[in-house]
Design a protein around this motif. Structure first.
Motif, short mmCIF file in Angstrom:
data_model
loop_
_atom_site.label_atom_id
_atom_site.label_comp_id
_atom_site.label_asym_id
_atom_site.label_seq_id
_atom_site.Cartn_x
_atom_site.Cartn_y
_atom_site.Cartn_z
N ALA A 29 0.84 -1.20 0.00
CA ALA A 29 0.00 0.00 0.00
C ALA A 29 0.87 1.25 0.00
O ALA A 29 0.49 2.29 -0.54
CB ALA A 29 -0.93 0.00 1.20
N ARG A 30 2.03 1.15 0.60
CA ARG A 30 2.95 2.29 0.63
C ARG A 30 3.38 2.69 -0.77
O ARG A 30 3.47 3.87 -1.10
CB ARG A 30 4.17 1.90 1.47
N ASP A 31 3.62 1.71 -1.63
CA ASP A 31 4.02 2.00 -3.00
C ASP A 31 2.90 2.70 -3.75
O ASP A 31 3.13 3.62 -4.53
CB ASP A 31 4.41 0.71 -3.72
N ALA A 36 0.59 7.79 -5.90
CA ALA A 36 -0.47 8.79 -5.89
C ALA A 36 0.09 10.16 -5.53
O ALA A 36 -0.29 11.17 -6.13
CB ALA A 36 -1.56 8.39 -4.91
N ALA A 37 1.00 10.22 -4.58
CA ALA A 37 1.61 11.49 -4.19
C ALA A 37 2.43 12.06 -5.33
O ALA A 37 2.41 13.28 -5.58
CB ALA A 37 2.48 11.29 -2.95
N GLU A 38 3.14 11.21 -6.05
CA GLU A 38 3.94 11.68 -7.19
C GLU A 38 3.03 12.22 -8.29
O GLU A 38 3.34 13.25 -8.90
CB GLU A 38 4.79 10.53 -7.73
N ASP A 39 1.90 11.56 -8.53
CA ASP A 39 0.96 12.04 -9.55
C ASP A 39 0.39 13.41 -9.17
O ASP A 39 0.27 14.29 -10.02
CB ASP A 39 -0.18 11.05 -9.73
#
Length: 67
Positions: A29-31, A36-39
């Protein structure tokens, strides 16, 4: 009756070897969260660049032409 009847060690198969991150509760889930944060960051940077380009273009159009 078997002597070790209450000892259920080994029942249910072997456990998967967990990585350090997974043991701390940050598994696959961390990946997904990282992606999502990078997007979100890329989208924010794109919007900021569009606004900066629009801000640079607007004064050039509003400025009176010098002859």
């Amino acid at each position: 009756m078997a002597k070790g009847r209450n000892n259920l060690l080994g029942v249910g198969g072997q456990r998967k070897t967990l990585s350090r991150a997974e043991r701390q509760g940050a598994g696959p889930a961390r990946d997904i969260d990282r992606k999502a944060a990078e997007d979100k960051k890329q989208e924010l940077v794109r919007k900021m660049r569009e606004r900066a380009a629009a801000a640079e273009a607007a004064p050039a159009q509003d400025a009176p032409a010098e002859s």
